[in-house]
Design a protein around this motif. Structure first.
Motif, PDB file in Angstrom:
ATOM      1  N   UNK A 227      -2.617   5.899 -16.939  1.00  9.54           N
ATOM      2  CA  UNK A 227      -1.583   4.936 -17.310  1.00  9.54           C
ATOM      3  C   UNK A 227      -1.052   4.215 -16.068  1.00  9.54           C
ATOM      4  N   UNK A 228      -1.004   2.883 -16.127  1.00  6.55           N
ATOM      5  CA  UNK A 228      -0.471   2.104 -15.002  1.00  6.55           C
ATOM      6  C   UNK A 228       0.820   1.392 -15.373  1.00  6.55           C
ATOM      7  N   UNK A 229       1.312   1.577 -16.613  1.00  4.29           N
ATOM      8  CA  UNK A 229       2.494   0.859 -17.072  1.00  4.29           C
ATOM      9  C   UNK A 229       3.787   1.642 -16.836  1.00  4.29           C
ATOM     10  N   UNK A 230       3.670   2.975 -16.768  1.00  9.19           N
ATOM     11  CA  UNK A 230       4.871   3.791 -16.610  1.00  9.19           C
ATOM     12  C   UNK A 230       5.403   3.692 -15.178  1.00  9.19           C
ATOM     13  N   UNK A 231       6.727   3.781 -15.041  1.00  9.48           N
ATOM     14  CA  UNK A 231       7.345   3.786 -13.711  1.00  9.48           C
ATOM     15  C   UNK A 231       7.044   5.114 -13.029  1.00  9.48           C
ATOM     16  N   UNK A 232       6.457   5.046 -11.854  1.00  8.79           N
ATOM     17  CA  UNK A 232       6.034   6.286 -11.207  1.00  8.79           C
ATOM     18  C   UNK A 232       6.790   6.592  -9.915  1.00  8.79           C
ATOM     19  N   UNK A 233       7.504   5.590  -9.363  1.00  4.50           N
ATOM     20  CA  UNK A 233       8.331   5.875  -8.186  1.00  4.50           C
ATOM     21  C   UNK A 233       9.379   4.767  -8.030  1.00  4.50           C
ATOM     22  N   UNK A 234      10.631   5.194  -7.858  1.00  2.00           N
ATOM     23  CA  UNK A 234      11.733   4.254  -7.658  1.00  2.00           C
ATOM     24  C   UNK A 234      11.792   3.191  -8.756  1.00  2.00           C
ATOM     25  N   UNK A 235      11.455   3.591  -9.976  1.00  7.49           N
ATOM     26  CA  UNK A 235      11.530   2.667 -11.103  1.00  7.49           C
ATOM     27  C   UNK A 235      10.437   1.625 -11.126  1.00  7.49           C
ATOM     28  N   UNK A 236       9.380   1.814 -10.349  1.00 15.32           N
ATOM     29  CA  UNK A 236       8.299   0.832 -10.269  1.00 15.32           C
ATOM     30  C   UNK A 236       7.009   1.375 -10.890  1.00 15.32           C
ATOM     31  N   UNK A 237       6.268   0.533 -11.631  1.00 13.67           N
ATOM     32  CA  UNK A 237       4.958   0.936 -12.149  1.00 13.67           C
ATOM     33  C   UNK A 237       3.893   0.806 -11.064  1.00 13.67           C
ATOM     34  N   UNK A 238       2.701   1.250 -11.375  1.00  8.28           N
ATOM     35  CA  UNK A 238       1.605   1.276 -10.401  1.00  8.28           C
ATOM     36  C   UNK A 238       1.278  -0.112  -9.863  1.00  8.28           C
ATOM     37  N   UNK A 239       1.332  -1.141 -10.738  1.00  7.21           N
ATOM     38  CA  UNK A 239       0.985  -2.490 -10.296  1.00  7.21           C
ATOM     39  C   UNK A 239       1.937  -2.966  -9.204  1.00  7.21           C
ATOM     40  N   UNK A 240       3.226  -2.725  -9.393  1.00  8.74           N
ATOM     41  CA  UNK A 240       4.203  -3.162  -8.390  1.00  8.74           C
ATOM     42  C   UNK A 240       4.034  -2.395  -7.076  1.00  8.74           C
ATOM     43  N   UNK A 241       3.756  -1.104  -7.179  1.00  9.16           N
ATOM     44  CA  UNK A 241       3.556  -0.294  -5.969  1.00  9.16           C
ATOM     45  C   UNK A 241       2.322  -0.771  -5.212  1.00  9.16           C
ATOM     46  N   UNK A 242       1.248  -1.057  -5.947  1.00  9.94           N
ATOM     47  CA  UNK A 242       0.021  -1.548  -5.309  1.00  9.94           C
ATOM     48  C   UNK A 242       0.258  -2.898  -4.650  1.00  9.94           C
ATOM     49  N   UNK A 243       1.107  -3.739  -5.273  1.00  7.24           N
ATOM     50  CA  UNK A 243       1.426  -5.050  -4.702  1.00  7.24           C
ATOM     51  C   UNK A 243       2.179  -4.894  -3.385  1.00  7.24           C
ATOM     52  N   UNK A 244       3.126  -3.945  -3.343  1.00  3.04           N
ATOM     53  CA  UNK A 244       3.887  -3.691  -2.111  1.00  3.04           C
ATOM     54  C   UNK A 244       2.998  -3.215  -0.973  1.00  3.04           C
ATOM     55  N   UNK A 245       1.947  -2.483  -1.319  1.00  8.40           N
ATOM     56  CA  UNK A 245       1.095  -1.857  -0.297  1.00  8.40           C
ATOM     57  C   UNK A 245      -0.144  -2.680   0.045  1.00  8.40           C
ATOM     58  N   UNK A 246      -0.324  -3.843  -0.594  1.00  5.79           N
ATOM     59  CA  UNK A 246      -1.592  -4.579  -0.474  1.00  5.79           C
ATOM     60  C   UNK A 246      -1.916  -5.031   0.958  1.00  5.79           C
ATOM     61  N   UNK A 247      -0.877  -5.274   1.776  1.00  2.87           N
ATOM     62  CA  UNK A 247      -1.133  -5.748   3.144  1.00  2.87           C
ATOM     63  C   UNK A 247      -1.421  -4.613   4.119  1.00  2.87           C
ATOM     64  N   UNK A 248      -1.415  -3.410   3.622  1.00  4.88           N
ATOM     65  CA  UNK A 248      -1.620  -2.236   4.478  1.00  4.88           C
ATOM     66  C   UNK A 248      -3.038  -2.201   5.042  1.00  4.88           C
ATOM     67  N   UNK A 249      -4.021  -2.572   4.220  1.00  3.07           N
ATOM     68  CA  UNK A 249      -5.431  -2.527   4.649  1.00  3.07           C
ATOM     69  C   UNK A 249      -6.297  -3.198   3.590  1.00  3.07           C
ATOM     70  N   UNK A 250      -7.562  -3.514   3.936  1.00  3.01           N
ATOM     71  CA  UNK A 250      -8.478  -4.061   2.918  1.00  3.01           C
ATOM     72  C   UNK A 250      -8.658  -3.111   1.728  1.00  3.01           C
TER      73      UNK A 250
END
Length: 651
Positions: A227-250
């Protein structure tokens, strides 16, 4: 110590028990209950079993024919998996050559013995415990033996754990009932629903995989319908977390892209798993989403579950209707028998609707859309839909619905053990199903179908017990001027002669005697192994015989053995040069689709080329060359082809 007593250690206390043998022999259940009442550990049970002579308590009680004692002992946790040889031992050199290092089929345990003794309730209890649908002691009010290191099912079924055979849908529903549908059930941000569905060995979880930019782990989790829709940390779902981390590396960018590309599919999956009908209908309005409807998931890869198989397993009629009515569902797919077991065999998707817990309404709807060819498919035990339904202890109401419009030949089909529907029902003590089958057979009176009984080597003694309300058997009905049929009458009168002609045809086919075949090729003879004359001609590499048989009986191409291996499967199993010639003979003027007929494991004929010289195929060929029409091993029926290998087969 008194020789007539057994010492059983129960904690610090030693309890002396009288020999069970005498009490079982006297069929004194009351005394046995008093004797075993204090047993509450498996060490107690094992001590009793080890001291018991000559066999074990359960088997001895079955031999004495006391079902109430058998049931009590099984409930107390006494083992039912200990194996014994018949006396005298029937395992001769032919039998040993047949099974090699495998277990001899003549060995028996409590389950097979209780079935043979017609102890229906006892055999049903043992089956339920082995299937993991109940535990020993569920029917007792007193203490029962409790195992600490291994499950009770293991004691009843050797070392094989049955936990993996509890359906994933059942696990999911159990967990959801406890904690709610969208409750975050782990530190990795996974819901109870997906924890219940996904294999337990996939680590790390989605949150950690994103934080570590582990694209491979993300891909693996997404393939398992994470599941990627549920909030998994700090009220954010997986898509938002992945967006925050996207500049970390290829790799982090790759993780984001994976989630974006799989988002619609995972929403669709979640709607099915949670039986969210409204969301499902909205999603399926998109043609692009509809194209995802046959998506597989799970560690089984190409045999993983689909949306429809999961909906059927859940028993969700509304979801099943929505999916099928899209017109996009592939109902001819094979899926894993058990989603939580990586090594689980596959079954036709339709067979999911024949499971013990599947509602009749779900099966009824699915069956309307299933192609008729699915009726020829089999599971790992060689069961057709009818045989599987009987094995799964489906209700009389369900079986009555299944039998409507049933083809007569489906009643003659056999499983791996050579059992027809009637014989399997008899083994399971299902007298209600036997009556239903007999009624169905009687409905074909006067239609010229009864000649198939001797042609397919059915058990004459069993068929002779089928009577109408007036007590008339099939032969008497066939002789009746009003109800009878001349073909059936002659066949039932000359049953032994017809079987003899069939055996002679098999022999002539194996030996390459074309002259005799022209005289004997009078019907589609099929023995108790499922072998036809064409099968024999193929395995003995007699292409001229095969060609002659097919000129007059082209339908022989479409008759598979008890494990659904068709003549073309056997042809592809021969050595390369022999195979080319035989395959060409069978495919010449053949109807379209024969090359795609699947065996009980879902393998098409051409896939057997890669299995040449494997023990599986070598044994298959050897069986077809040495088993007689009744399944008894003996000398090869004809001259062995060049390069033929005989047992033992090297791994």
């Amino acid at each position: 110590m008194d020789e007539n007593k057994i010492a059983v250690q129960s904690g610090p206390k030693v309890v002396y028990l009288l020999q069970l043998c005498d009490l079982i022999g006297k069929r004194d259940l009351t005394a046995i209950k008093g004797l075993l009442h204090s047993i509450s550990s498996y060490s107690d049970v094992e001590a009793v079993v080890s001291a018991f002579k000559p066999k074990d308590p359960v088997v001895y009680a079955i031999e004495k024919g006391d079902e109430s004692i058998v049931i009590y002992l099984v409930e107390k946790g006494f083992p039912t998996n200990l194996l014994y040889k018949p006396d005298p031992d029937p395992c001769d050199r032919w039998c040993k050559q047949q099974h090699g290092s495998d277990q001899c089929p003549a060995l028996y345990d409590a389950l097979s013995l209780s079935r043979g003794s017609q102890l229906t309730r006892a055999s049903q209890l043992i089956m339920e415990i082995r299937d993991g649908t109940r535990n020993p002691g569920d029917g007792l009010t007193e203490k029962r033996a409790m195992k600490t290191k291994t499950t009770s099912a293991q004691l009843h079924n050797g070392d094989v754990s049955q936990d993996g055979f509890k359906t994933s849908a059942r696990k999911a529903k159990d967990r959801i009932a406890q904690v709610g549908l969208n409750y975050i059930d782990s530190k990795e941000g996974e819901t109870a629903l997906h924890l219940a569905i996904r294999s337990n060995d996939l680590q790390p979880g989605l949150l950690k995989a994103l934080q570590n930019s582990n694209a491979r782990a993300v891909q693996r989790l997404l393939s398992m319908w994470c599941c990627t829709e549920s909030n998994i940390k700090n009220g954010l779902p997986a898509l938002d977390i992945a967006t925050q981390l996207k500049d970390k590396s290829p790799e982090a960018q790759k993780c984001l892209k994976l989630i974006q590309n799989n988002r619609s599919r995972l929403q669709l999956v979640h709607a099915v798993l949670s039986e969210d009908v409204n969301t499902l209908q909205k999603l399926l309005k998109s043609d692009r989403v509809q194209q995802m409807i046959n998506t597989r998931y799970g560690s089984q890869g190409r045999s993983g579950a689909t949306l429809l198989s999961q909906a059927i397993e859940q028993g969700s009629l509304d979801v099943v209707k929505i999916l099928i009515k899209t017109g996009k569902c592939n109902l001819s797919m094979r899926v894993s028998e058990c989603m939580t077991d990586k090594n689980s065999p596959t079954v036709p998707l339709y067979f999911k609707s024949l499971s013990k817990d599947c509602p009749t309404e779900v099966w009824r709807f699915v069956s309307k859309y299933v192609d008729l060819t699915e009726d020829f498919e089999k599971d790992k035990d060689g069961n057709t839909p009818v045989l599987r339904a009987i094995k799964n202890v489906k209700s009389l109401e369900f079986m009555t619905a299944l039998f409507r419009g049933l083809n007569f030949n489906r009643l003659l089909s056999r499983n791996e053990k050579g059992q027809t529907a009637r014989e399997l029902a008899a083994e399971l003590g299902r007298t209600d199903i036997i009556e239903l089958i007999d009624k169905k057979i009687l409905s074909f009176c006067g239609q010229g179908m009864y000649h198939m009984f001797p042609v397919t080597f059915q058990k004459r003694r069993s068929v002779s017990t089928i009577t109408d309300r007036a007590g008339r058997n099939l032969l008497e009905l066939s002789c009746d001027v009003e109800t009878g049929n001349e073909i059936d009458k002659q066949a039932l009168k000359h049953w032994a002669a017809i079987e003899r002609l069939g055996r002679q045809l098999f022999q002539a086919s194996a030996e390459g005697n074309i002259g005799s075949i022209e005289q004997l090729n009078a019907s589609d003879y099929t023995d108790r192994n499922g072998f036809t004359a064409l099968t024999r001609a193929v395995v003995f590499n007699q292409p001229a015989v095969a060609k002659e048989l097919l000129v007059h009986r082209p339908e022989l191409r479409m008759i598979g053995d008890n494990l659904n291996r068709y003549p073309l499967h056997y042809a592809f199993s021969l050595s390369e040069e022999q195979s080319k010639q035989m395959v060409a003979v069978i495919l010449s003027n053949a109807q379209q689709g024969i090359e795609h007929r699947r065996d009980k494991d879902g393998r098409e004929p051409a896939e057997y080329m890669a299995l040449r010289d494997t023990p599986l195929v070598l044994k298959m060929l050897h069986d077809a060359r040495t088993l007689d029409a009744y399944g008894k091993p003996g000398e090869p029926m004809g001259p062995l082809p060049d390069g033929a290998i005989i047992p033992p087969f090297a791994e």
